[in-house]
Design a protein around this motif. Structure first.
Motif, mmCIF file in Angstrom:
data_model
loop_
_atom_site.group_PDB
_atom_site.id
_atom_site.type_symbol
_atom_site.label_atom_id
_atom_site.label_comp_id
_atom_site.label_asym_id
_atom_site.label_seq_id
_atom_site.Cartn_x
_atom_site.Cartn_y
_atom_site.Cartn_z
ATOM 1 N N UNK A 61 0.839 -1.188 0.000
ATOM 2 C CA UNK A 61 0.000 0.000 0.000
ATOM 3 C C UNK A 61 0.881 1.247 0.000
ATOM 4 N N UNK A 62 0.350 2.351 -0.493
ATOM 5 C CA UNK A 62 1.154 3.554 -0.708
ATOM 6 C C UNK A 62 1.834 4.040 0.563
ATOM 7 N N UNK A 63 1.244 3.781 1.721
ATOM 8 C CA UNK A 63 1.821 4.254 2.982
ATOM 9 C C UNK A 63 3.036 3.443 3.421
ATOM 10 N N UNK A 152 6.981 -10.421 5.177
ATOM 11 C CA UNK A 152 6.522 -9.707 6.372
ATOM 12 C C UNK A 152 6.326 -8.213 6.121
ATOM 13 N N UNK A 153 6.223 -7.820 4.854
ATOM 14 C CA UNK A 153 6.061 -6.405 4.501
ATOM 15 C C UNK A 153 4.901 -5.779 5.247
ATOM 16 N N UNK A 154 5.082 -4.527 5.629
ATOM 17 C CA UNK A 154 4.065 -3.669 6.230
ATOM 18 C C UNK A 154 3.854 -3.888 7.719
ATOM 19 N N UNK A 155 4.727 -4.673 8.391
ATOM 20 C CA UNK A 155 4.464 -4.871 9.817
ATOM 21 C C UNK A 155 5.681 -5.114 10.707
ATOM 22 N N UNK A 156 6.885 -5.240 10.193
ATOM 23 C CA UNK A 156 8.048 -5.452 11.056
ATOM 24 C C UNK A 156 8.774 -4.134 11.326
ATOM 25 N N UNK A 230 -2.272 -3.759 -4.341
ATOM 26 C CA UNK A 230 -1.048 -3.032 -4.680
ATOM 27 C C UNK A 230 -1.374 -1.598 -5.087
ATOM 28 N N UNK A 231 -0.539 -0.643 -4.678
ATOM 29 C CA UNK A 231 -0.856 0.754 -4.959
ATOM 30 C C UNK A 231 -0.321 1.224 -6.297
ATOM 31 N N UNK A 232 0.682 0.517 -6.868
ATOM 32 C CA UNK A 232 1.252 0.969 -8.139
ATOM 33 C C UNK A 232 1.840 -0.222 -8.887
ATOM 34 N N UNK A 428 6.101 4.041 6.450
ATOM 35 C CA UNK A 428 6.871 5.162 5.897
ATOM 36 C C UNK A 428 6.968 6.290 6.916
ATOM 37 N N UNK A 429 5.836 6.672 7.446
ATOM 38 C CA UNK A 429 5.800 7.776 8.400
ATOM 39 C C UNK A 429 6.219 7.326 9.797
#
Length: 439
Positions: A61-63, A152-156, A230-232, A428-429
């Motif tokens: 996701x974009x974030x 594990x993308x988006x959570x580690x 998927x964002x892109x 990201x943030x």
């Protein structure tokens, strides 16, 4: 000196490590081989940055795009340094190894090459500089842990990811590379396991580690009910294209010479990849009514993965079959199997790399046989298939158990996962104080 015809990488180390079968001063620099290996090395690095970074970055996701790309870049830097300090040595030092003798050196190398001791401008491997061989192997060591990121993308947490990758590289990647590629006396080498360019060392290794990681961390918040498209996909397709091109360095470069084996490895890589892309596409078309861009990109990678262990030993028709089989099996593994078992392998690291690596490793034992158009020294297909199966089982068990232990210890010591608020905001943030998109 007689090298196993299908050796690819490992047997060359007898030229630069203790127990020389041929004195290093008998080797003459070949400018053609050197030029090809320099090129192949750059191509393999290109696979991780920017190839894998874009491939994975487009699927999250974009974030979270920057977090995934950041992980690929950080792993590239981290593993490069660890490789020169001790990784190259424990993967390829052959001190104490003896064919047919199982001892500690059969499982892991020593430290005679730590800090690249003894490596100079004039040091050679086969007919090109040892410095090039070190860098070439470094790129393999880089992409293997980077592949795990997809599971594990988006959570580690970024800090946990760095420590995990350093420990995993030390305890899992380097020993497996040693056992498969470091020559006479190494466990799986002596068994006769065929792994030309990394089906076992890279893809089964990373895929199984990814599966364990996603199980230990648990599912992403909202999975599977919340849409996580998927964002892109444009980034993903560009990344897949870069992987396809870079893989010629991965596979044809593993011939470690500009010769006929490299040429055939390039040809069969193209054939298998094309077949897998079409196999995945048509399987998806038949089951869902429409083919997707994400599907064909995933099929490309499945074919590249499956042909990797076989690239130096199978012929064109064997590659065609391997590609088709891998494309279809990986499609169902990344869709039906994942849904049925309920694990959250974010970007299908296990479904594509783990399953594709297993398919390729097993089929290598069949299609490497000259009777089926292969170029390996396989006289008994059944016996070689069993050897390949044994190599797969050992890799799966070793990688799975050690990866699980590493993750559980790190979870107790520092925690693996970002908190719920950070996951909602995006890594990201939360982890880097940056945004990979405009509000």
């Amino acid at each position: 000196m007689t090298l196993r015809k299908t050796a690819g990488l490992g047997a060359l180390l007898s030229l630069v490590t203790p127990g020389l079968a041929m004195a290093a001063d008998e080797v003459v620099l070949n400018s053609g081989d050197t030029a090809w290996m320099l090129t192949a090395t750059a191509l393999v690095l290109f696979m991780t940055i920017p190839g894998l970074a874009l491939f994975y970055g487009g699927m999250v996701r974009s974030k979270n795009i920057l977090s995934v790309m950041m992980q690929c870049f950080a792993i590239t830097g981290l593993i490069s340094i660890l490789w020169v300090i001790y990784g190259y040595s424990i993967a390829f030092d052959t001190t104490g190894m003896e064919k047919g003798v199982v001892n500690f050196s059969s499982f892991v190398g020593g430290f005679s090459k730590a800090f690249l001791s003894g490596v100079g401008v004039d040091s050679l491997v086969a007919a090109f500089p040892e410095s090039v061989f070190i860098t070439f192997q470094m790129t393999f060591a880089i992409i293997t842990p980077a592949l795990i990121v997809g599971a594990f993308a988006e959570r580690m947490k970024f800090s946990a990811m760095l420590i995990f990758m350093a420990v995993w590289f030390t305890l899992v990647y380097a020993p497996i590379a040693h056992m498969v590629w470091s020559g006479d006396g190494a466990l799986m080498w002596d068994w006769g396991v065929l792994d030309f360019a990394g089906g076992t060392v890279v893809h089964i290794n990373a895929g199984v580690a990814g599966l364990v990681a996603c199980l230990v961390l648990g599912k992403r918040k909202g999975y599977p009910t919340t849409p996580m498209a998927p964002h892109n996909l444009g980034y993903t397709l560009v990344g897949a294209a870069m992987l396809w091109v870079g893989w010629f360095g991965f596979n044809a470069g593993s011939a470690v010479a500009a010769n006929g084996t490299a040429g055939m490895a390039m040809l069969v890589t193209q054939i298998a990849t094309a077949a897998a892309a079409l196999g995945w596409m048509f399987a998806e078309w038949l089951t869902h009514g429409k083919p997707s861009a994400l599907g064909i990109a995933s099929g490309v990678v499945a074919g590249l993965v499956a042909i990797t262990p076989a690239a130096g030993t199978v012929g064109p028709m064997g590659a065609l079959i391997i590609g088709l089989v891998a494309g279809v099996i990986c499609y169902f593994s990344a869709t039906s199997l994942k849904r049925k078992l309920g694990y959250d392998d974010s970007l299908d690291a296990f479904g594509v790399h783990g399953i594709g690596g297993i398919v390729g490793a097993l089929l290598t034992g069949i299609f490497a046989a000259p009777v089926l158009g292969g170029f390996g020294s396989v006289d008994d297909i059944g016996a070689q298939f069993f050897i390949q199966l044994k190599g797969v089982v050992v890799t799966v068990l070793y990688t799975g158990i050690v990866t699980f232990v590493i993750l559980k210890v790190l979870d107790v010591v520092m925690g693996l996962r970002v908190n719920e608020e950070e996951e909602t905001v995006g890594l990201d943030l939360a982890q880097h104080n940056e945004r990979g998109y405009n509000l």
